[in-house]
Motif scaffolding. Structure first.
Motif, PDB file in Angstrom:
ATOM      1  N   LYS A 140       8.651  14.446   0.087  1.00  0.00           N
ATOM      2  CA  LYS A 140       9.473  13.360   0.610  1.00  0.00           C
ATOM      3  C   LYS A 140       8.784  12.009   0.449  1.00  0.00           C
ATOM      4  O   LYS A 140       9.436  10.997   0.118  1.00  0.00           O
ATOM      5  CB  LYS A 140       9.815  13.626   2.076  1.00  0.00           C
ATOM      6  CG  LYS A 140      10.787  14.774   2.278  1.00  0.00           C
ATOM      7  CD  LYS A 140      11.186  14.903   3.739  1.00  0.00           C
ATOM      8  CE  LYS A 140      12.249  15.968   3.943  1.00  0.00           C
ATOM      9  NZ  LYS A 140      12.679  16.078   5.359  1.00  0.00           N
ATOM     10  N   LEU A 141       7.480  11.967   0.679  1.00  0.00           N
ATOM     11  CA  LEU A 141       6.757  10.707   0.497  1.00  0.00           C
ATOM     12  C   LEU A 141       6.804  10.254  -0.962  1.00  0.00           C
ATOM     13  O   LEU A 141       6.930   9.056  -1.245  1.00  0.00           O
ATOM     14  CB  LEU A 141       5.303  10.851   0.955  1.00  0.00           C
ATOM     15  CG  LEU A 141       5.046  10.831   2.455  1.00  0.00           C
ATOM     16  CD1 LEU A 141       3.572  11.082   2.748  1.00  0.00           C
ATOM     17  CD2 LEU A 141       5.471   9.496   3.068  1.00  0.00           C
ATOM     18  N   LYS A 142       6.695  11.209  -1.882  1.00  0.00           N
ATOM     19  CA  LYS A 142       6.761  10.867  -3.304  1.00  0.00           C
ATOM     20  C   LYS A 142       8.120  10.266  -3.651  1.00  0.00           C
ATOM     21  O   LYS A 142       8.210   9.255  -4.368  1.00  0.00           O
ATOM     22  CB  LYS A 142       6.496  12.108  -4.158  1.00  0.00           C
ATOM     23  CG  LYS A 142       6.464  11.848  -5.665  1.00  0.00           C
ATOM     24  CD  LYS A 142       6.121  13.125  -6.418  1.00  0.00           C
ATOM     25  CE  LYS A 142       6.024  12.858  -7.930  1.00  0.00           C
ATOM     26  NZ  LYS A 142       7.321  12.437  -8.502  1.00  0.00           N
ATOM     27  N   GLU A 143       9.190  10.867  -3.135  1.00  0.00           N
ATOM     28  CA  GLU A 143      10.531  10.352  -3.386  1.00  0.00           C
ATOM     29  C   GLU A 143      10.693   8.940  -2.820  1.00  0.00           C
ATOM     30  O   GLU A 143      11.256   8.051  -3.476  1.00  0.00           O
ATOM     31  CB  GLU A 143      11.581  11.283  -2.779  1.00  0.00           C
ATOM     32  CG  GLU A 143      11.683  12.637  -3.465  1.00  0.00           C
ATOM     33  CD  GLU A 143      12.605  13.597  -2.731  1.00  0.00           C
ATOM     34  OE1 GLU A 143      13.098  13.222  -1.635  1.00  0.00           O
ATOM     35  OE2 GLU A 143      12.846  14.705  -3.241  1.00  0.00           O
ATOM     36  N   LEU A 144      10.197   8.733  -1.607  1.00  0.00           N
ATOM     37  CA  LEU A 144      10.324   7.426  -0.967  1.00  0.00           C
ATOM     38  C   LEU A 144       9.468   6.379  -1.672  1.00  0.00           C
ATOM     39  O   LEU A 144       9.851   5.205  -1.766  1.00  0.00           O
ATOM     40  CB  LEU A 144       9.948   7.526   0.510  1.00  0.00           C
ATOM     41  CG  LEU A 144      10.934   8.310   1.378  1.00  0.00           C
ATOM     42  CD1 LEU A 144      10.335   8.608   2.757  1.00  0.00           C
ATOM     43  CD2 LEU A 144      12.237   7.520   1.535  1.00  0.00           C
ATOM     44  N   GLN A 145       8.313   6.799  -2.163  1.00  0.00           N
ATOM     45  CA  GLN A 145       7.419   5.865  -2.843  1.00  0.00           C
ATOM     46  C   GLN A 145       8.040   5.321  -4.124  1.00  0.00           C
ATOM     47  O   GLN A 145       7.716   4.211  -4.571  1.00  0.00           O
ATOM     48  CB  GLN A 145       6.079   6.534  -3.153  1.00  0.00           C
ATOM     49  CG  GLN A 145       4.950   5.571  -3.479  1.00  0.00           C
ATOM     50  CD  GLN A 145       4.618   4.651  -2.320  1.00  0.00           C
ATOM     51  OE1 GLN A 145       4.236   5.099  -1.254  1.00  0.00           O
ATOM     52  NE2 GLN A 145       4.806   3.366  -2.527  1.00  0.00           N
ATOM     53  N   ARG A 194      11.122   4.451  -4.475  1.00  0.00           N
ATOM     54  CA  ARG A 194      12.190   3.501  -4.183  1.00  0.00           C
ATOM     55  C   ARG A 194      11.752   2.086  -4.567  1.00  0.00           C
ATOM     56  O   ARG A 194      10.604   1.687  -4.331  1.00  0.00           O
ATOM     57  CB  ARG A 194      12.562   3.530  -2.704  1.00  0.00           C
ATOM     58  CG  ARG A 194      13.247   4.808  -2.244  1.00  0.00           C
ATOM     59  CD  ARG A 194      13.540   4.729  -0.745  1.00  0.00           C
ATOM     60  NE  ARG A 194      14.356   3.578  -0.412  1.00  0.00           N
ATOM     61  CZ  ARG A 194      15.685   3.582  -0.312  1.00  0.00           C
ATOM     62  NH1 ARG A 194      16.341   4.711  -0.533  1.00  0.00           N
ATOM     63  NH2 ARG A 194      16.352   2.480   0.004  1.00  0.00           N
ATOM     64  N   PRO A 195      12.653   1.279  -5.105  1.00  0.00           N
ATOM     65  CA  PRO A 195      12.279  -0.100  -5.466  1.00  0.00           C
ATOM     66  C   PRO A 195      11.930  -0.969  -4.265  1.00  0.00           C
ATOM     67  O   PRO A 195      11.223  -1.968  -4.407  1.00  0.00           O
ATOM     68  CB  PRO A 195      13.517  -0.629  -6.200  1.00  0.00           C
ATOM     69  CG  PRO A 195      14.647   0.252  -5.758  1.00  0.00           C
ATOM     70  CD  PRO A 195      14.034   1.594  -5.507  1.00  0.00           C
ATOM     71  N   ASP A 196      12.427  -0.597  -3.075  1.00  0.00           N
ATOM     72  CA  ASP A 196      12.153  -1.391  -1.868  1.00  0.00           C
ATOM     73  C   ASP A 196      11.022  -0.798  -1.033  1.00  0.00           C
ATOM     74  O   ASP A 196      10.883  -1.112   0.160  1.00  0.00           O
ATOM     75  CB  ASP A 196      13.413  -1.511  -1.005  1.00  0.00           C
ATOM     76  CG  ASP A 196      13.917  -0.157  -0.499  1.00  0.00           C
ATOM     77  OD1 ASP A 196      13.429   0.891  -0.988  1.00  0.00           O
ATOM     78  OD2 ASP A 196      14.792  -0.140   0.384  1.00  0.00           O
ATOM     79  N   ALA A 197      10.167   0.039  -1.630  1.00  0.00           N
ATOM     80  CA  ALA A 197       9.123   0.735  -0.874  1.00  0.00           C
ATOM     81  C   ALA A 197       8.221  -0.229  -0.107  1.00  0.00           C
ATOM     82  O   ALA A 197       7.831   0.030   1.034  1.00  0.00           O
ATOM     83  CB  ALA A 197       8.294   1.620  -1.810  1.00  0.00           C
ATOM     84  N   ALA A 198       7.884  -1.356  -0.703  1.00  0.00           N
ATOM     85  CA  ALA A 198       6.978  -2.313  -0.053  1.00  0.00           C
ATOM     86  C   ALA A 198       7.629  -2.999   1.146  1.00  0.00           C
ATOM     87  O   ALA A 198       6.924  -3.586   1.971  1.00  0.00           O
ATOM     88  CB  ALA A 198       6.507  -3.359  -1.060  1.00  0.00           C
ATOM     89  N   LYS A 235       0.835  -1.193   0.000  1.00  0.00           N
ATOM     90  CA  LYS A 235       0.000   0.000   0.000  1.00  0.00           C
ATOM     91  C   LYS A 235       0.880   1.257   0.000  1.00  0.00           C
ATOM     92  O   LYS A 235       1.885   1.320   0.715  1.00  0.00           O
ATOM     93  CB  LYS A 235      -0.885  -0.009   1.251  1.00  0.00           C
ATOM     94  CG  LYS A 235      -2.143   0.813   1.158  1.00  0.00           C
ATOM     95  CD  LYS A 235      -3.040   0.522   2.368  1.00  0.00           C
ATOM     96  CE  LYS A 235      -4.387   1.184   2.221  1.00  0.00           C
ATOM     97  NZ  LYS A 235      -5.279   0.876   3.359  1.00  0.00           N
ATOM     98  N   PRO A 236       0.565   2.292  -0.786  1.00  0.00           N
ATOM     99  CA  PRO A 236       1.374   3.524  -0.775  1.00  0.00           C
ATOM    100  C   PRO A 236       1.472   4.122   0.633  1.00  0.00           C
ATOM    101  O   PRO A 236       0.548   3.994   1.440  1.00  0.00           O
ATOM    102  CB  PRO A 236       0.602   4.445  -1.727  1.00  0.00           C
ATOM    103  CG  PRO A 236      -0.146   3.536  -2.614  1.00  0.00           C
ATOM    104  CD  PRO A 236      -0.526   2.353  -1.778  1.00  0.00           C
TER     105      PRO A 236
END
Length: 591
Positions: free
Chosen positions: A503-508, A510-514, A475-476
């Motif tokens: 910042k949330l957009k940048e982190l989202q 990331r390939p390891d976001a999940a 989930k985002p």
């Protein structure tokens, strides 16, 4: 014979109990440790060689797993550590082989507002003084490892400023990292509450010299809020700890790419500081039961959990293991539920919600009690109406635990000023909500006073549960935050500042976001992000003003409201009562 807690302060009771302490080797043997698995620190404290234990007992089934949380507390605290110790003592009185894991007290609260975190009355862990001051050095090691990373970063920034690429390579063998001085995310750490260090300027040059550091804005956080402490809490073992330390993001480069501790080649040295700190500590209750101590407090601004390492070891050694989470269920238990258990793979059998008549009166409308000041009269006289009004807060916390799929047990942590009718009002509210409830008098009676609580917890542990995370990992982040805000805090939604959105957009992306967890930062004094709103506030929206990223811990850290990661010291600090009897060398005044 233990001293009467109505007549003697906690530190006196602890000192008296310490004259009857078991040697730590006896505590370890009774827990089931072999001789080579204990590293003694003197006669009454020790560290556990957790790797050896897990290699020996890794296939043994786990014992029952119980988390202790609470309702929204007053600034005086409602006794989670006291209840954890009392429940452990009660379990032992019932013949269960039990253990507990608590967090090491921070020097900030110990010298500031709340005092030590050793419990209270006849439900304490001992030896009190070393446990409260220095202990085995874990927090000092976390602080040193954290500040070593900042030392490496600031030195690198200075040298990259002073030398061209060829000279930099010739002098040090370093490649240029192109660190952006406006995007340094890490600060410094210390284990006291010092508001003067929340915002600072470092590297001020003297006499025109360029070797006094790189001048820039910086800050201090309290050591418990360091990402290094979160890593200590979440690591499964020393190899996992070492791997995570290299992923700490200290800054961004001028292209917006992360600069890590591995890039600075400091991660190995940081781990060297933490080799001993990675081993859980072992002490005892005043009745002789084993207490593991590992990682730090502050569930409002940090993870605030006893460590995964300590829990995994204790679950192999005990029939029942009790662990502790910081502050109320919407803070500490939510992180236990959605972060710690996800990473550890462990599932709780029951959760204890600590409630006091005092806190319920506060949520019902009584003035806020303050440390070091006399209690307002509303707390010293019977007022069933205030208690009943305040139960709305308790019911919300019962709902939080139920939402996780785990059976809640409400512990009425008894105070001498509580009346029968006030206690009856709490029981009625819990029973109407279908929750187990037990009156516990562990503060005044030790384990004997916690038998009703121990029985209720064991009854809850026998009940099948459907423990499951609040949200799916894919989930985002914004939706995860919204789920916590609505389903745990009771908010109508979330408002993000432009900074937080970016910042949330940048982190989202990331390939390891999940794979990243969510560690909320929020006031502990309200279910909302406004500490003045008591009870169970409605008609409000959570305001997320910033987002931090802990790459090594694997955590996205949204910051809600105006809370700071460096608490302040108030006008009536606890250190004013602490002293030393110079004849005996004993510390006095700790509570």
């Amino acid at each position: 014979m233990a001293l009467d807690p109505t007549k003697y302060p906690d530190w006196k009771i602890a000192q008296d109990a310490e004259t009857r302490m078991k040697p730590i080797a006896v505590v370890a043997e009774e827990l089931g440790l072999e001789e080579n698995e204990l590293l003694p620190y003197g006669r009454f404290m020790g560290k556990i060689e957790s790797g050896d234990v897990m290699r020996r007992l890794g296939q043994r089934p786990d014992g029952k797993y119980v988390d202790v949380t609470a309702i929204t507390p007053t600034p005086l605290g409602e006794g989670k550590s006291t209840t954890t110790i009392g429940l452990l003592q009660g379990m032992a009185r019932r013949g269960h082989k039990a253990s507990a894991a608590i967090r090491q007290p921070s020097g900030g609260p110990t010298m500031g507002m709340k005092g030590s975190a050793a419990g209270g009355g006849l439900a304490q862990c001992i030896p009190l003084t070393p446990y409260s001051l220095n202990f085995t050095g874990d927090i000092h090691a976390v602080t040193a490892a954290h500040n070593l990373a900042m030392t490496a970063l600031t030195a690198r920034m200075q040298h990259e400023r002073n030398y061209d690429d060829a000279t930099l390579e010739r002098l040090s063998g370093m490649r240029r990292l192109h660190i952006d001085p406006t995007r340094v995310s890490m600060g410094w750490a210390m284990d006291f509450c010092c508001q003067a260090l929340r915002n600072i300027i470092i590297g001020i040059e003297g006499d025109g010299r360029r070797n006094d550091g790189f001048m820039m804005r910086s800050h201090f956080d309290i050591s418990a809020a360091s990402e290094v402490m979160s890593i200590l809490s979440l690591a499964r073992d020393l190899p996992d700890l070492r791997k995570r330390l290299g992923k700490i993001v200290v800054a961004m480069d001028r292209d917006g790419k992360p600069v890590t501790t591995a890039d600075l080649e400091v991660d190995g040295a940081m781990c060297a500081w933490l080799v001993e700190a990675a081993k859980p500590n072992l002490i005892q209750t005043i009745e002789g039961q084993p207490v593991l101590v590992h990682s730090g407090p502050f569930g409002n601004i940090a993870l605030g959990q006893s460590s995964i390492i300590a829990d995994r070891v204790a679950l192999k050694l005990s029939d029942v293991h009790i662990t502790e989470s910081g502050f109320g269920s919407e803070i500490g238990y939510e992180k236990f539920w959605n972060v710690k258990c996800r990473i550890s793979g462990l599932k709780p059998d029951a959760a204890v919600i600590v409630a006091t008549v005092r806190a319920l009166k506060h949520h019902g409308g009584a003035p806020q009690p303050m440390p070091g000041r006399p209690l307002p009269e509303e707390y010293t006289r019977e007022d069933v109406g205030l208690v009943e009004a305040g139960c709305v807060n308790l019911l919300r916390h019962i709902g939080v635990v139920r939402r996780s799929g785990v059976p809640p047990v409400v512990c009425i942590n008894a105070f001498a000023s509580d009346t029968k009718d006030e206690i009856a009002a709490v029981r009625r509210a819990c029973e109407a909500a279908g929750a187990r409830v037990a009156l516990s008098e562990h503060w005044g009676k030790g384990g004997e006073g916690a038998l009703e609580l121990a029985d209720a917890v064991m009854d809850a542990c026998a009940e099948p549960n459907n423990f499951a995370p609040l949200y799916a990992p894919e989930k985002p982040f914004a939706e995860r935050i919204d789920s916590v805000a609505r389903e745990v805090y009771g908010a109508d939604g979330v408002d993000f500042t432009p900074l937080a959105q970016r910042k949330l957009k940048e982190l989202q992306e990331r390939p390891d976001a999940a794979e990243l967890g969510l560690c909320m930062v929020k006031t502990q004094y309200s279910l909302s992000d406004d500490p003045t709103r008591k009870g169970a506030p409605t008609g409000w929206r959570l305001r997320v003003r910033d987002v931090m990223f802990f790459g090594g811990a694997g955590l996205v850290v949204p910051v809600a409201g105006d809370i700071s990661l460096m608490p302040g010291t108030g006008s009536r600090p606890a250190f004013r009562k602490v002293d030393v009897d110079v004849e005996s060398g004993q510390v006095t005044g700790l509570f």
